[in-house]
Design a protein around this motif. Structure first.
Motif, mmCIF file in Angstrom:
data_model
loop_
_atom_site.group_PDB
_atom_site.id
_atom_site.type_symbol
_atom_site.label_atom_id
_atom_site.label_comp_id
_atom_site.label_asym_id
_atom_site.label_seq_id
_atom_site.Cartn_x
_atom_site.Cartn_y
_atom_site.Cartn_z
ATOM 1 N N UNK A 231 -15.523 -16.612 -5.436
ATOM 2 C CA UNK A 231 -15.871 -17.833 -6.160
ATOM 3 C C UNK A 231 -17.289 -17.874 -6.719
ATOM 4 N N UNK A 232 -18.060 -16.798 -6.528
ATOM 5 C CA UNK A 232 -19.445 -16.795 -7.036
ATOM 6 C C UNK A 232 -19.723 -15.458 -7.708
ATOM 7 N N UNK A 233 -20.308 -15.467 -8.913
ATOM 8 C CA UNK A 233 -20.749 -14.217 -9.501
ATOM 9 C C UNK A 233 -22.153 -13.914 -9.002
ATOM 10 N N UNK A 234 -22.570 -12.675 -9.166
ATOM 11 C CA UNK A 234 -23.922 -12.303 -8.763
ATOM 12 C C UNK A 234 -24.504 -11.325 -9.759
ATOM 13 N N UNK A 235 -25.509 -11.747 -10.503
ATOM 14 C CA UNK A 235 -26.220 -10.811 -11.378
ATOM 15 C C UNK A 235 -27.330 -10.129 -10.601
ATOM 16 N N UNK A 236 -28.033 -10.912 -9.789
ATOM 17 C CA UNK A 236 -29.170 -10.388 -9.044
ATOM 18 C C UNK A 236 -28.693 -9.671 -7.783
ATOM 19 N N UNK A 237 -29.425 -8.679 -7.374
ATOM 20 C CA UNK A 237 -29.143 -8.009 -6.101
ATOM 21 C C UNK A 237 -29.844 -8.704 -4.936
ATOM 22 N N UNK A 238 -30.542 -9.814 -5.237
ATOM 23 C CA UNK A 238 -31.188 -10.598 -4.183
ATOM 24 C C UNK A 238 -30.393 -11.860 -3.832
ATOM 25 N N UNK A 239 -30.029 -12.642 -4.869
ATOM 26 C CA UNK A 239 -29.276 -13.882 -4.656
ATOM 27 C C UNK A 239 -28.109 -13.961 -5.626
#
Ligand code: VGL
Ligand code: ZN
Length: 198
Positions: free
Chosen positions: A112-120
């Protein structure tokens, strides 16, 4: 300065012939291989989505790739299906010469969540894991390379600055998707955040 190379999402689906191919992506392979050979600490991220991931246009009836959808955590660009975990498109590119000591970090694993950053992740709260991995080794400076400059490299660079890292993006080791001026906008944001461009 205790530095690490972070190679973002150099996966089959983002390279030529892939489901979300970034223009000229394959040109960065030799540059990244040279960088990986020169660093003691190397981290590689992989976009690693479940089937029917929220960022896929195909998960939203009637929606098309490269349009924006409002999700509970904010606006989300919709993409063609890409980097589905354990498919060939999600593999790191075959042309990478990966040092044996390299550490891999997966992101975008939650349905349910995308992630572009490798931190958040894109909700800006859910932690991905790169920060813990870097801190565990006492890293204070990160050198970024990979795909795509205007999405995952950008957001990893910005979050890196927020978390207090020195951040350098190696321009010749990155390529952008560049939709609607997103590449120039990304460089402007990175400049404003104190990201160095090498
Ligand atoms: C990326 C779009 C969707 C990236 C990942 O690695 O920049 N872009 N998923
Ligand atoms: Zn993705």
């Amino acid at each position: 300065m205790n530095s690490a190379l972070v190679v973002i999402d150099v996966q089959a689906d983002f390279c030529s012939g892939g489901a979300l191919a970034v223009p000229e992506a394959d040109a960065i392979l030799p540059v990244i291989n040279a960088l990986m050979g020169a660093f003691q600490r190397v981290f590689l991220t992989q976009d690693w989505h479940p089937r029917r991931h929220v960022s896929f246009a195909s998960s939203h009836p009637g929606r098309r790739p490269f349009t924006t959808l409002d999700l509970p955590y904010g606006p989300q660009m919709l993409w063609p299906d890409h980097c589905v975990a354990r498919t060939s498109g999600a593999e790191l590119h075959q042309g990478l010469v990966i040092p044996h000591h390299a550490v891999r970090v997966c992101k975008g694993t939650r349905p349910e969540i995308d992630s572009y950053s490798a931190f958040f992740e894109n909700d800006r709260r859910t932690v991905v894991g790169l920060d813990a991995a870097l801190r565990g080794e006492g890293v204070t400076e990160i050198i970024l390379a990979g795909l795509a400059t205007d999405f995952c490299v950008l957001h990893t660079a910005l979050d890196g600055r927020t978390l207090g890292y020195e951040v350098t993006v190696v321009e010749s080791a990155c390529r952008g998707i560049d939709r609607d001026g997103s590449l120039a906008a990304a460089w402007a944001q990175m400049d404003a955040a104190g990201v160095r461009r090498a």
